[in-house]
Design an enzyme around this catalytic site. Structure first.
Site, PDB file in Angstrom:
ATOM      1  N   ASP A 136       0.676  -1.230   0.625  1.00 21.57           N
ATOM      2  CA  ASP A 136      -0.468   0.109  -0.081  1.00 21.57           C
ATOM      3  C   ASP A 136       0.852   1.260  -0.052  1.00 21.57           C
ATOM      4  O   ASP A 136       1.868   1.431   0.628  1.00 21.57           O
ATOM      5  CB  ASP A 136      -0.513  -0.054   1.181  1.00 21.57           C
ATOM      6  CG  ASP A 136      -1.949   1.398   1.537  1.00 21.57           C
ATOM      7  OD1 ASP A 136      -1.857   1.911   0.086  1.00 21.57           O
ATOM      8  OD2 ASP A 136      -2.247   2.195   2.540  1.00 21.57           O
ATOM      9  N   ASP A 179      -2.347   6.563  -5.145  1.00 21.35           N
ATOM     10  CA  ASP A 179      -2.266   5.833  -4.317  1.00 21.35           C
ATOM     11  C   ASP A 179      -2.776   4.042  -4.539  1.00 21.35           C
ATOM     12  O   ASP A 179      -4.078   4.299  -5.298  1.00 21.35           O
ATOM     13  CB  ASP A 179      -3.019   6.236  -3.130  1.00 21.35           C
ATOM     14  CG  ASP A 179      -3.747   5.137  -2.441  1.00 21.35           C
ATOM     15  OD1 ASP A 179      -2.511   4.114  -1.950  1.00 21.35           O
ATOM     16  OD2 ASP A 179      -4.308   4.958  -1.751  1.00 21.35           O
TER      17      ASP A 179
END
Length: 506
Positions: free
Chosen positions: A205, A395
């Site tokens: 992530d 992201d």
């Protein structure tokens, strides 16, 4: 970092795939690569309901990233209620009433939107997943370089129970598998932890900065243990060193808390002795439920965001001289292509994955530790939307592109046949073929039309747009740019230089 989001209203920015069967190959000692694998999400939800889950999650994630007041749980539940009413009418609301408003969560509104009808293998024990140099041998029965997971088809085929599609053998040395959550949502890799080393499926992530896995004593906030996941502790690892230092992290899809520990970890054959990270003693069902196939999470933002106040693994690998620089690079695969060629590289950029003449490096304009680049322009078929001074938080844990509502509207005004749905979402024709592009560092990066017109079609024959609007105040200029865009570029971050790089894929 604070990336919290409510229970029923999110589509997981992070599910994971199960098993890796690529073998580390010692070829480039200052850089290591992990291939990204894909997992198909099995859901009978209507696309617009899934869209609302994603909008809710991304809206709160961006608000918290940028320090604004985030949508409340009540606001997001109401948005989801309206979407269900729009799609399924009062009958749909009644059928879901407990799941939406009561203490018992309807299985159709779990964190991923995936019905809990799949069966997984029995819970992994102490010796499951022991990993030697010959290959991964654990979580789901991968048996080395050529072995497919138990219960799955050959490479490229989905696992019959989990929907996991196994990545191809990496093209770069020192490589293991990194999975991609479908539909093109999240990405994960198998690394090793403990002594003897065991396999752990870890979500990668770029929007957070903490590494954790479940402890042997982990409990779900919904009751019971932390599910069918590989755990870590003194029973399973002789090199495990506990502490009484607590940590807590809240994400867009749940929360965990636990304690800081030290243990050995190995990333694609490179071992960090006594690395400092966390084990969880408590997880929300978003992480603890059996339907969640990953064992933990690795944050790849800068460690200034770390709630554990520890260096990230890529920073530690660079400090130890095991890789050249604290660089993380992503080649993300697209489910529709069925190539299974996604990879993540630590220490450098894999120049075989992109056109080097298009490589663009820009300063990271975020001061907190997220990865954020200035946008020169947003265009549709070369026509400028007129949106100036915008930035993009890049992201990997976000599915959509989420922009301020007015910005998203400006983009869709240039898309023929697009329609706003009144809740932040948009639809576009399923045969959409216009070129939506983001310009970064003077280079135009076009988004494939199939990443804008999301499948499957809605009942009216339209397709959900991959660009949505979120309400974050009146003067915001940040966009949250997720996988809708990142599938279309090679993406790299450099902690030491505090830069973001993008290049066109080959």
């Amino acid at each position: 970092m604070q990336l919290s989001l409510p229970f029923t209203t999110l589509l997981a920015g992070v599910l994971l795939a199960l098993n890796v069967n690529a073998v580390p190959v010692a070829q480039q000692p200052r850089m290591v690569t992990l291939p990204l694998k894909r997992m198909e999400v099995r859901s009978d939800e209507h696309p617009r309901i899934l869209l609302q889950q994603q909008i809710n999650r991304a809206s709160k994630r961006l608000a918290l990233m940028t320090g604004r007041e985030a949508p409340t749980e009540a606001m997001m539940t109401e948005a989801l209620r309206k979407r269900v009413l729009e799609v399924e009418g009062p009958e749909g609301l009644e059928r879901r009433r407990v799941g939406l408003f009561g203490a018992t969560k309807d299985k159709r509104f779990n964190r991923t939107g995936v019905p809990k009808n799949g069966k997984r293998s029995p819970k992994k024990g102490k010796n499951a997943g022991n990993a030697g140099n010959a290959g991964a041998t654990g979580n789901t029965g991968a048996t080395g370089n050529g072995g497919a997971a138990a219960g799955s088809s050959a490479i490229g085929g989905p696992d019959s129970a989990t929907g996991v599609e196994v990545a191809n053998t990496p093209t770069t040395g020192n490589s293991l598998g990194l999975n991609i959550e479908g539909p093109d949502v999240g990405y994960l890799a198998t690394i090793q932890m403990g002594t003897p080393p065991q396999n752990y499926l870890i979500l990668m992530d770029s929007g957070s900065a903490d590494l954790w896995v479940a402890s042997e004593a982990c409990q779900s906030t919904a009751g019971g243990d932390c599910g069918n996941h590989q755990t870590l502790g003194s029973t399973s690892s002789s090199s495990f060193v506990a502490s009484n230092t607590p940590f807590q992290v809240t994400y867009g899809t749940g929360a965990v808390q636990g304690a800081i520990i030290q243990d050995d970890i190995t990333v694609a054959g490179l071992t960090l002795k006594a690395h400092t990270f966390g084990v969880t003693t408590s997880e929300t069902p978003d992480f603890a439920d059996d339907s969640v196939p990953f064992d933990g999470l690795m944050g790849l933002a800068q460690s200034t965001l770390s709630e554990q106040q520890t260096p990230t693994p890529v920073e530690s690998l660079a400090s130890a001289g095991l890789i050249s620089d604290a660089i993380t690079s992503y080649k993300i695969s697209r489910a529709a292509d069925n190539l299974n060629d996604g990879e993540i590289t630590f220490g450098a950029l894999d120049t075989t994955k992109f056109d080097q003449s298009t490589l663009t490096t820009v300063p990271n304009v975020n001061t907190q530790g997220f990865w954020e680049a200035a946008l020169d322009a947003i265009t549709v078929d070369g026509q400028d939307t007129g949106l100036q001074g915008r930035t993009a938080i890049l992201d990997t844990g976000t599915t959509l592109i989420v922009a301020p509502v007015d910005d998203a509207t400006a983009v869709h005004q240039l898309i023929t046949g697009s329609q706003a749905d009144g809740q932040g979402g948009f639809t576009v024709p399923c045969d959409f073929n216009q070129s939506v592009a983001l310009t970064v560092g003077g280079t135009v990066f076009a988004i494939e039309p199939q990443d804008i017109a999301l499948q499957p079609p809605n009942q009216d024959g339209s397709c959900t747009s991959g660009i949505s609007g979120g309400s974050f105040g009146t003067s915001n200029t940040e966009w949250l740019v997720g996988d809708v865009f990142l599938k279309n570029a090679y993406y790299s971050t450099d902690v030491g230089k505090n830069t973001v790089s993008l290049a066109k894929l080959v």
